[in-house]
Design a protein around this motif. Sequence first.
Motif, PDB file in Angstrom:
ATOM      1  N   VAL A  98       0.846  -1.313  -0.109  1.00 20.36           N
ATOM      2  CA  VAL A  98      -0.092   0.025  -0.077  1.00 20.36           C
ATOM      3  C   VAL A  98       0.843   1.179   0.115  1.00 20.36           C
ATOM      4  O   VAL A  98       1.607   1.438   0.985  1.00 20.36           O
ATOM      5  CB  VAL A  98      -0.781  -0.020   1.155  1.00 20.36           C
ATOM      6  CG1 VAL A  98      -1.749   1.287   1.088  1.00 20.36           C
ATOM      7  CG2 VAL A  98      -1.911  -1.000   1.180  1.00 20.36           C
ATOM      8  N   ALA A 107      -2.528   1.126  -4.126  1.00 22.56           N
ATOM      9  CA  ALA A 107      -1.613  -0.175  -3.819  1.00 22.56           C
ATOM     10  C   ALA A 107      -0.925  -0.477  -5.080  1.00 22.56           C
ATOM     11  O   ALA A 107      -1.139   0.318  -6.393  1.00 22.56           O
ATOM     12  CB  ALA A 107      -2.295  -1.481  -3.459  1.00 22.56           C
ATOM     13  N   LEU A 111      -9.669  -0.262  -1.593  1.00 21.88           N
ATOM     14  CA  LEU A 111      -8.801  -0.166  -2.901  1.00 21.88           C
ATOM     15  C   LEU A 111      -9.505   0.891  -3.725  1.00 21.88           C
ATOM     16  O   LEU A 111     -10.642   0.576  -4.027  1.00 21.88           O
ATOM     17  CB  LEU A 111      -8.092  -1.371  -3.190  1.00 21.88           C
ATOM     18  CG  LEU A 111      -7.256  -1.171  -4.200  1.00 21.88           C
ATOM     19  CD1 LEU A 111      -5.633  -0.389  -3.937  1.00 21.88           C
ATOM     20  CD2 LEU A 111      -6.859  -2.332  -5.056  1.00 21.88           C
TER      21      LEU A 111
END
Length: 323
Positions: free
Chosen positions: A218, A224, A256
Amino acid sequence: MNNKYSIYDEIYNKIKESSKIIIHRHERPDPDAYGSQGALGEIIKHNFPYKDVILVGKESPSLKFLFNTDEVEAKDYENDTLVIITDTANFPRIDGKLFTRDNFLIKIDHHPPLDNYGSINLVDTESSSCSEMIYDFYKYLHEKYNFKLTDKAAELIYAGIVGDTGRFLFPNTKPKTLKAAAELLDYNFDMPKLIDTMDIISEKMMRFRSFIFENYDVYHDHVAFLKVTKADMEKYEIDPGEVSSGVNLIRSLDGLKAWCFAIDEGNKIRVRLRSKGPFINGIAEKYSGGGHPLASGATVYSWEELDDLLDDLARVVRDYYGS
Protein backbone atom coordinates in the motif's frame (compact mmCIF):
# COMPACT_ATOMS: atom_id res chain seq x y z
CA MET A 1 -26.24 9.28 -42.21
CA ASN A 2 -24.58 8.54 -38.87
CA ASN A 3 -20.81 8.85 -39.31
CA LYS A 4 -20.22 5.39 -37.80
CA TYR A 5 -22.38 3.80 -40.49
CA SER A 6 -20.61 5.67 -43.26
CA ILE A 7 -17.32 4.32 -41.91
CA TYR A 8 -18.85 0.82 -41.87
CA ASP A 9 -19.58 1.24 -45.58
CA GLU A 10 -16.06 2.49 -46.26
CA ILE A 11 -14.59 -0.57 -44.54
CA TYR A 12 -17.00 -2.92 -46.31
CA ASN A 13 -16.14 -1.46 -49.71
CA LYS A 14 -12.43 -1.70 -49.03
CA ILE A 15 -12.75 -5.33 -47.94
CA LYS A 16 -14.90 -6.10 -50.98
CA GLU A 17 -12.33 -4.71 -53.43
CA SER A 18 -9.29 -6.38 -51.79
CA SER A 19 -8.19 -9.88 -52.74
CA LYS A 20 -5.80 -10.28 -49.79
CA ILE A 21 -6.48 -9.04 -46.27
CA ILE A 22 -4.02 -9.35 -43.37
CA ILE A 23 -5.40 -8.71 -39.88
CA HIS A 24 -3.17 -7.66 -36.98
CA ARG A 25 -3.67 -7.16 -33.25
CA HIS A 26 -1.60 -5.66 -30.45
CA GLU A 27 1.51 -7.08 -28.80
CA ARG A 28 1.02 -9.31 -25.75
CA PRO A 29 -2.56 -10.11 -26.83
CA ASP A 30 -5.45 -10.44 -24.41
CA PRO A 31 -8.83 -12.12 -25.08
CA ASP A 32 -10.20 -9.00 -26.78
CA ALA A 33 -7.23 -8.81 -29.15
CA TYR A 34 -7.75 -12.46 -30.06
CA GLY A 35 -11.53 -12.16 -30.18
CA SER A 36 -11.77 -9.07 -32.37
CA GLN A 37 -9.04 -10.16 -34.78
CA GLY A 38 -10.25 -13.74 -35.10
CA ALA A 39 -13.94 -12.88 -35.36
CA LEU A 40 -13.35 -10.30 -38.08
CA GLY A 41 -11.28 -12.86 -39.99
CA GLU A 42 -14.05 -15.45 -39.64
CA ILE A 43 -16.69 -13.00 -40.84
CA ILE A 44 -14.69 -12.01 -43.92
CA LYS A 45 -13.71 -15.57 -44.82
CA HIS A 46 -17.27 -16.88 -44.48
CA ASN A 47 -18.91 -14.11 -46.48
CA PHE A 48 -16.09 -13.68 -49.03
CA PRO A 49 -14.78 -17.28 -49.32
CA TYR A 50 -12.62 -16.47 -52.34
CA LYS A 51 -10.51 -13.90 -50.47
CA ASP A 52 -7.13 -14.64 -48.88
CA VAL A 53 -7.49 -13.73 -45.19
CA ILE A 54 -4.42 -14.00 -42.96
CA LEU A 55 -4.23 -13.51 -39.17
CA VAL A 56 -0.82 -12.63 -37.73
CA GLY A 57 0.73 -12.01 -34.33
CA LYS A 58 2.84 -13.73 -31.68
CA GLU A 59 0.72 -16.31 -29.93
CA SER A 60 -0.17 -16.20 -26.24
CA PRO A 61 0.30 -19.61 -24.58
CA SER A 62 -2.93 -19.21 -22.59
CA LEU A 63 -5.08 -18.10 -25.55
CA LYS A 64 -3.76 -19.97 -28.56
CA PHE A 65 -6.55 -22.53 -28.06
CA LEU A 66 -8.84 -19.95 -29.72
CA PHE A 67 -7.04 -20.10 -33.09
CA ASN A 68 -3.58 -20.25 -34.64
CA THR A 69 -1.97 -17.33 -36.42
CA ASP A 70 -0.03 -17.47 -39.70
CA GLU A 71 3.57 -16.74 -40.58
CA VAL A 72 4.04 -13.89 -43.07
CA GLU A 73 6.88 -12.22 -44.93
CA ALA A 74 7.26 -8.68 -46.23
CA LYS A 75 6.34 -9.86 -49.74
CA ASP A 76 2.88 -10.88 -48.46
CA TYR A 77 2.04 -7.19 -48.18
CA GLU A 78 2.74 -6.39 -51.80
CA ASN A 79 0.15 -5.79 -54.54
CA ASP A 80 -2.19 -3.54 -52.55
CA THR A 81 -2.75 -5.94 -49.65
CA LEU A 82 -5.30 -4.51 -47.22
CA VAL A 83 -4.14 -4.36 -43.58
CA ILE A 84 -6.64 -4.22 -40.72
CA ILE A 85 -5.55 -3.70 -37.11
CA THR A 86 -7.93 -4.45 -34.25
CA ASP A 87 -7.81 -3.45 -30.57
CA THR A 88 -4.58 -1.46 -30.92
CA ALA A 89 -4.52 2.16 -29.81
CA ASN A 90 -1.19 3.30 -31.21
CA PHE A 91 1.11 2.33 -34.05
CA PRO A 92 4.09 1.11 -31.95
CA ARG A 93 1.91 -1.55 -30.25
CA ILE A 94 0.93 -3.30 -33.49
CA ASP A 95 2.34 -6.81 -33.49
CA GLY A 96 4.22 -7.85 -36.63
CA LYS A 97 4.72 -4.61 -38.55
CA LEU A 98 6.03 -6.02 -41.83
CA PHE A 99 3.73 -3.74 -43.81
CA THR A 100 4.59 -0.20 -44.86
CA ARG A 101 2.75 3.09 -44.90
CA ASP A 102 2.06 2.37 -48.56
CA ASN A 103 -0.44 -0.28 -47.50
CA PHE A 104 -4.01 0.80 -46.89
CA LEU A 105 -4.51 0.54 -43.12
CA ILE A 106 -7.81 0.24 -41.29
CA LYS A 107 -7.84 0.78 -37.54
CA ILE A 108 -10.72 -0.68 -35.48
CA ASP A 109 -10.38 0.11 -31.80
CA HIS A 110 -12.16 1.15 -28.61
CA HIS A 111 -9.33 2.99 -26.84
CA PRO A 112 -9.12 6.81 -26.74
CA PRO A 113 -7.96 7.95 -30.21
CA LEU A 114 -4.47 9.24 -29.46
CA ASP A 115 -2.97 7.87 -32.69
CA ASN A 116 -5.18 7.74 -35.78
CA TYR A 117 -2.67 5.75 -37.80
CA GLY A 118 -5.20 4.23 -40.17
CA SER A 119 -6.31 5.35 -43.59
CA ILE A 120 -9.73 4.60 -42.09
CA ASN A 121 -10.13 4.89 -38.31
CA LEU A 122 -13.17 3.29 -36.67
CA VAL A 123 -12.92 4.19 -32.97
CA ASP A 124 -15.71 3.81 -30.43
CA THR A 125 -14.67 4.52 -26.84
CA GLU A 126 -18.20 3.74 -25.63
CA SER A 127 -17.89 0.06 -26.55
CA SER A 128 -16.85 -2.37 -23.85
CA SER A 129 -14.36 -3.98 -26.18
CA CYS A 130 -13.17 -4.14 -29.75
CA SER A 131 -14.97 -7.47 -29.97
CA GLU A 132 -18.26 -5.72 -29.24
CA MET A 133 -17.42 -3.29 -32.04
CA ILE A 134 -16.88 -6.20 -34.42
CA TYR A 135 -20.30 -7.53 -33.47
CA ASP A 136 -21.91 -4.12 -34.12
CA PHE A 137 -20.13 -4.01 -37.49
CA TYR A 138 -21.39 -7.49 -38.32
CA LYS A 139 -25.00 -6.59 -37.44
CA TYR A 140 -24.84 -3.65 -39.84
CA LEU A 141 -23.42 -5.89 -42.57
CA HIS A 142 -26.12 -8.47 -41.86
CA GLU A 143 -28.95 -5.96 -42.19
CA LYS A 144 -27.57 -4.24 -45.29
CA TYR A 145 -25.68 -6.99 -47.12
CA ASN A 146 -27.12 -10.20 -45.61
CA PHE A 147 -23.83 -11.22 -43.98
CA LYS A 148 -23.82 -14.37 -41.85
CA LEU A 149 -22.06 -14.96 -38.53
CA THR A 150 -20.41 -18.33 -37.93
CA ASP A 151 -20.53 -20.15 -34.60
CA LYS A 152 -16.76 -19.72 -34.29
CA ALA A 153 -16.99 -15.96 -34.85
CA ALA A 154 -19.70 -15.76 -32.18
CA GLU A 155 -17.50 -17.68 -29.76
CA LEU A 156 -14.52 -15.38 -30.41
CA ILE A 157 -16.59 -12.22 -29.97
CA TYR A 158 -18.03 -13.59 -26.73
CA ALA A 159 -14.53 -14.42 -25.46
CA GLY A 160 -13.34 -10.89 -26.22
CA ILE A 161 -16.29 -9.24 -24.50
CA VAL A 162 -15.96 -11.47 -21.44
CA GLY A 163 -12.25 -10.73 -21.25
CA ASP A 164 -12.45 -6.95 -21.44
CA THR A 165 -15.43 -6.64 -19.09
CA GLY A 166 -13.94 -8.91 -16.44
CA ARG A 167 -16.84 -11.36 -16.72
CA PHE A 168 -19.25 -8.40 -16.97
CA LEU A 169 -18.07 -6.96 -13.63
CA PHE A 170 -16.26 -3.84 -14.91
CA PRO A 171 -17.98 -0.46 -15.38
CA ASN A 172 -17.57 -0.71 -19.17
CA THR A 173 -20.38 -3.29 -19.15
CA LYS A 174 -23.36 -1.46 -20.65
CA PRO A 175 -26.91 -2.67 -21.43
CA LYS A 176 -25.96 -3.11 -25.09
CA THR A 177 -22.96 -5.21 -24.00
CA LEU A 178 -25.22 -7.62 -22.15
CA LYS A 179 -27.66 -7.63 -25.06
CA ALA A 180 -24.86 -8.55 -27.46
CA ALA A 181 -23.68 -11.32 -25.14
CA ALA A 182 -27.21 -12.71 -24.88
CA GLU A 183 -27.58 -12.73 -28.67
CA LEU A 184 -24.24 -14.47 -29.10
CA LEU A 185 -25.36 -17.30 -26.83
CA ASP A 186 -27.92 -18.24 -29.47
CA TYR A 187 -25.01 -19.56 -31.55
CA ASN A 188 -23.65 -23.07 -31.26
CA PHE A 189 -20.58 -22.92 -29.04
CA ASP A 190 -19.88 -24.32 -25.59
CA MET A 191 -19.89 -21.23 -23.37
CA PRO A 192 -19.08 -23.01 -20.06
CA LYS A 193 -16.18 -24.82 -21.70
CA LEU A 194 -14.93 -21.57 -23.23
CA ILE A 195 -14.96 -19.76 -19.87
CA ASP A 196 -13.37 -22.72 -18.07
CA THR A 197 -10.58 -22.86 -20.64
CA MET A 198 -9.98 -19.11 -20.38
CA ASP A 199 -9.70 -19.51 -16.60
CA ILE A 200 -7.11 -22.30 -16.72
CA ILE A 201 -3.63 -21.21 -15.69
CA SER A 202 -0.34 -23.04 -15.44
CA GLU A 203 1.09 -24.25 -12.14
CA LYS A 204 3.82 -21.60 -12.34
CA MET A 205 1.17 -18.88 -12.71
CA MET A 206 -0.76 -20.32 -9.79
CA ARG A 207 2.38 -20.06 -7.67
CA PHE A 208 3.03 -16.55 -8.96
CA ARG A 209 -0.43 -15.52 -7.76
CA SER A 210 0.70 -16.28 -4.22
CA PHE A 211 3.63 -13.93 -4.87
CA ILE A 212 1.18 -11.19 -5.87
CA PHE A 213 -0.85 -11.50 -2.67
CA GLU A 214 2.24 -11.70 -0.48
CA ASN A 215 4.18 -8.84 -2.07
CA TYR A 216 1.75 -6.10 -3.07
CA ASP A 217 2.16 -2.98 -0.95
CA VAL A 218 0.00 0.00 0.00
CA TYR A 219 1.60 3.24 -1.17
CA HIS A 220 -0.96 5.66 0.21
CA ASP A 221 -4.54 5.59 1.37
CA HIS A 222 -6.58 3.69 -1.25
CA VAL A 223 -3.55 3.16 -3.54
CA ALA A 224 -1.61 -0.11 -3.86
CA PHE A 225 1.18 -1.36 -6.10
CA LEU A 226 3.32 -4.36 -6.90
CA LYS A 227 6.91 -4.34 -8.13
CA VAL A 228 7.96 -7.30 -10.26
CA THR A 229 11.67 -7.58 -11.07
CA LYS A 230 13.35 -9.62 -13.76
CA ALA A 231 14.60 -11.93 -11.00
CA ASP A 232 11.00 -12.50 -9.86
CA MET A 233 9.94 -13.46 -13.38
CA GLU A 234 12.94 -15.76 -13.78
CA LYS A 235 12.10 -17.45 -10.47
CA TYR A 236 8.54 -18.21 -11.56
CA GLU A 237 9.47 -18.73 -15.22
CA ILE A 238 6.88 -16.26 -16.49
CA ASP A 239 6.98 -13.34 -18.92
CA PRO A 240 5.69 -9.75 -18.60
CA GLY A 241 2.46 -10.62 -20.38
CA GLU A 242 1.68 -13.32 -17.85
CA VAL A 243 2.44 -10.89 -15.02
CA SER A 244 0.01 -8.37 -16.50
CA SER A 245 -2.76 -10.97 -16.59
CA GLY A 246 -2.86 -10.89 -12.79
CA VAL A 247 -3.30 -7.15 -12.39
CA ASN A 248 -6.95 -7.39 -11.30
CA LEU A 249 -6.34 -9.99 -8.61
CA ILE A 250 -6.00 -7.36 -5.88
CA ARG A 251 -9.03 -5.27 -6.88
CA SER A 252 -11.06 -6.83 -4.03
CA LEU A 253 -8.78 -5.31 -1.36
CA ASP A 254 -10.90 -3.39 1.14
CA GLY A 255 -10.70 0.37 0.55
CA LEU A 256 -8.70 0.07 -2.68
CA LYS A 257 -9.48 2.75 -5.29
CA ALA A 258 -6.49 2.58 -7.67
CA TRP A 259 -3.49 0.33 -8.11
CA CYS A 260 -0.70 -0.67 -10.47
CA PHE A 261 1.74 -3.42 -11.36
CA ALA A 262 5.26 -2.27 -12.26
CA ILE A 263 7.08 -4.86 -14.37
CA ASP A 264 10.84 -4.59 -14.97
CA GLU A 265 11.63 -5.32 -18.62
CA GLY A 266 15.30 -4.38 -18.41
CA ASN A 267 15.57 -1.09 -20.27
CA LYS A 268 12.17 0.10 -19.02
CA ILE A 269 9.48 -0.61 -16.46
CA ARG A 270 6.00 -1.29 -17.80
CA VAL A 271 3.23 -0.06 -15.51
CA ARG A 272 -0.30 -1.48 -15.62
CA LEU A 273 -2.69 1.03 -14.05
CA ARG A 274 -6.20 0.23 -12.81
CA SER A 275 -8.90 2.25 -11.04
CA LYS A 276 -12.36 1.84 -9.55
CA GLY A 277 -13.38 5.44 -10.21
CA PRO A 278 -10.67 8.09 -10.64
CA PHE A 279 -9.56 8.53 -14.26
CA ILE A 280 -5.97 7.36 -14.57
CA ASN A 281 -5.40 7.57 -18.34
CA GLY A 282 -4.07 11.13 -17.93
CA ILE A 283 -1.33 9.76 -15.67
CA ALA A 284 -0.59 7.07 -18.23
CA GLU A 285 -0.22 9.70 -20.95
CA LYS A 286 2.17 11.69 -18.75
CA TYR A 287 4.37 8.62 -18.48
CA SER A 288 4.61 7.60 -22.15
CA GLY A 289 1.41 5.59 -22.26
CA GLY A 290 -2.35 5.79 -22.51
CA GLY A 291 -5.51 3.74 -22.48
CA HIS A 292 -8.95 3.78 -20.94
CA PRO A 293 -10.01 6.05 -18.07
CA LEU A 294 -10.02 3.10 -15.64
CA ALA A 295 -7.45 0.79 -17.27
CA SER A 296 -4.24 2.12 -18.79
CA GLY A 297 -0.59 1.37 -19.36
CA ALA A 298 2.49 3.53 -18.87
CA THR A 299 6.28 3.32 -18.96
CA VAL A 300 8.88 4.57 -16.48
CA TYR A 301 12.62 4.15 -16.59
CA SER A 302 13.58 3.79 -12.93
CA TRP A 303 12.04 2.81 -9.61
CA GLU A 304 12.43 6.44 -8.55
CA GLU A 305 10.27 7.53 -11.47
CA LEU A 306 7.73 4.93 -10.39
CA ASP A 307 7.50 6.78 -7.06
CA ASP A 308 6.64 9.95 -9.00
CA LEU A 309 3.91 8.07 -10.84
CA LEU A 310 2.54 6.69 -7.56
CA ASP A 311 2.51 10.23 -6.12
CA ASP A 312 0.39 11.29 -9.11
CA LEU A 313 -1.88 8.29 -8.64
CA ALA A 314 -2.41 9.12 -4.96
CA ARG A 315 -3.15 12.75 -5.85
CA VAL A 316 -5.75 11.78 -8.44
CA VAL A 317 -7.45 9.51 -5.90
CA ARG A 318 -7.45 12.25 -3.24
CA ASP A 319 -8.88 14.77 -5.68
CA TYR A 320 -11.60 12.34 -6.79
CA TYR A 321 -12.77 11.42 -3.31
CA GLY A 322 -12.02 14.76 -1.65
CA SER A 323 -9.89 13.36 1.10
